[in-house]
Scaffold this motif. Structure first.
Motif, PDB file in Angstrom:
ATOM      1  N   GLN A  93       0.743  -1.223   0.127  1.00  0.00           N
ATOM      2  CA  GLN A  93       0.184  -0.052   0.155  1.00  0.00           C
ATOM      3  C   GLN A  93       0.885   1.406   0.024  1.00  0.00           C
ATOM      4  OE1 GLN A  93      -2.763  -0.315   3.355  1.00  0.00           O
ATOM      5  NE2 GLN A  93      -3.910  -2.100   2.415  1.00  0.00           N
TER       6      GLN A  93
ATOM      7  N   GLU B 233       2.338   4.793  -1.221  1.00  0.00           N
ATOM      8  CA  GLU B 233       1.919   6.026  -1.848  1.00  0.00           C
ATOM      9  C   GLU B 233       3.087   6.872  -1.610  1.00  0.00           C
ATOM     10  OE1 GLU B 233      -1.897   7.152  -0.733  1.00  0.00           O
ATOM     11  OE2 GLU B 233      -3.143   5.515  -1.637  1.00  0.00           O
TER      12      GLU B 233
ATOM     13  N   PRO C 234     -12.826   7.692   1.821  1.00  0.00           N
ATOM     14  CA  PRO C 234     -11.560   8.524   1.463  1.00  0.00           C
ATOM     15  C   PRO C 234     -11.800   9.854   1.267  1.00  0.00           C
ATOM     16  CG  PRO C 234     -11.845   6.464   0.256  1.00  0.00           C
ATOM     17  CD  PRO C 234     -13.050   6.401   0.795  1.00  0.00           C
TER      18      PRO C 234
ATOM     19  N   GLN D 270      -5.611   2.946   3.404  1.00  0.00           N
ATOM     20  CA  GLN D 270      -6.396   2.495   2.407  1.00  0.00           C
ATOM     21  C   GLN D 270      -7.538   1.634   2.563  1.00  0.00           C
ATOM     22  OE1 GLN D 270      -4.308   0.371  -0.882  1.00  0.00           O
ATOM     23  NE2 GLN D 270      -2.790   1.955  -1.160  1.00  0.00           N
TER      24      GLN D 270
END
Length: 371
Positions: free
Chosen positions: A87, A89, A242, A255
């Motif tokens: 995950q 980013e 989100p 996430q």
């Protein structure tokens, strides 16, 4: 119980080094402690962060930058090998300012570090208007003046990272020995013997990466490293739609949808108790940034211990009295995981740390020797 290299400590630091060694075709054994150990790796906020690091040691900023640059390739290879999505980013991250005074102090501190390093800036100051455009789903509180934005900053799931590192080591032929705490280290003609309550493990080289336990273990092989614990408390909310496209220092949405709020900086020794005062402090600042969080349910609170040197920067060294014994300790195990798997693992294999890492040797804390 014989290996080429034995890593003492199965947290993010030790596992990343072990993974890097296994990638280099070494027969690696990683000793992972018990559930009652102070496991910083399992209490981590999950930031891959370079913004502002190295205020008192610019080399730490450069070290963090280099690791951030390696993270994409490191993550892709580890995910492919382990089958686990980390995950990751790395689209940038914020440090919010709740007044003009905070905003200008932040600008001054980052500019000072930038001037010491030279080169192009990897950050910028963002006023409230632009901050709102970059976060269209968020209504900020009236105190939010702006933020600094680090272009290389990001976040990852720290538990998935740790799990993936362990899986990667084993798939490359290494071994993770769980619930095993090193107690005594002896050197002999063939290398090192590490004794636990039930077994003796042997290797030609060892890496001590056992967090706060590294201080006592390192002393047995001439590596006297000064360390101290610092408690950090974190809050976690229920899952939300989100809304936060970027992580921030002390505030990020995973996430899965939960929002993590952190973290305190408390010098309370080895106390890992969560407190109402800690929760109140974290909540108060989070609500000043995003007032709508007042309607969200908190589902978890935990505390962990950071592993800090006197200047809060990493320590890397090889013992002068016991060659082949290395130590690696830091409180940025997530950010530095990529470079630990690459540079530190290769240095252990080569039998010497590169001269560029001399600045991270613990002798910097000994004024007479440093002089």
């Amino acid at each position: 119980m014989t290996s080429d290299i034995l890593v003492i400590g199965g947290g993010t630091v030790g596992a990343a080094i072990g993974y890097g060694l296994a990638q280099r075709h070494q027969k690696v054994t990683v000793l992972d402690g018990g559930d009652r150990d102070y496991r910083a790796a399992r209490a981590n906020f999950g930031l891959v962060w370079i913004q502002g690091k190295g205020a008192n040691m610019p080399e730490y900023q450069l070290w963090s930058q280099r690791s951030a640059e390696l993270w994409g390739n490191f993550s892709a290879k580890l995910q492919n090998l382990s089958g686990r999505d980390l995950q990751l980013e790395q689209n940038g991250g914020f440090v919010f300012s709740l007044s003009e005074t905070e905003f200008e102090a932040r600008r001054t501190a980052l500019q000072k570090l930038h001037n010491e390093l030279g080169g192009s800036a990897d950050w910028e100051m963002v006023d409230r208007s632009r901050l709102e455009r970059m976060n269209p789903g968020v209504t900020f509180g009236p105190d939010v003046y702006g933020a600094s934005f680090g272009h290389q900053d990001g976040h990852v799931n720290p538990l998935f990272l740790l799990s993936a590192l362990h899986a990667g080591i084993e798939r490359l032929g290494g071994k993770i020995v769980s619930s095993t705490q090193a107690e005594k280290i002896r050197s002999d003609g063939a290398g090192f013997a590490v004794e636990t309550q039930t077994n003796t493990f042997r290797a030609s080289r060892i890496v001590i990466a056992a967090g706060l336990s590294s201080q006592g273990l390192g002393a047995q092989v001439g590596l006297d490293v000064p360390l101290r614990p610092q408690r950090g408390q974190i809050l976690v909310t229920e899952r939300l739609t989100p809304v936060l496209p970027f992580p921030a220092s002390g505030l990020r949405q995973t996430q899965e949808g939960t929002v993590m709020i952190g973290a305190t900086n408390e010098d309370v020794g080895y106390n890992v108790t969560t407190t109402g005062a800690g929760a109140a402090k974290l909540s108060a600042r989070a609500l000043r940034i995003i007032p709508a969080l007042s309607n969200v349910t908190l589902v978890r609170q935990w505390a962990g211990l950071r592993v800090l040197s006197p200047d809060n920067c990493p320590i890397y060294a090889q013992s002068e009295t016991h060659p082949g014994a290395f130590i690696a300790v830091c409180h940025s195990g997530i950010t530095l995981a990529a470079i630990h798997a690459e540079i530190i693992a290769q240095a252990v294999l080569d039998g010497a740390l590169p001269p560029t890492l001399e600045v991270f040797h613990q002798r910097r804390f000994n004024v007479s020797k440093a002089a």
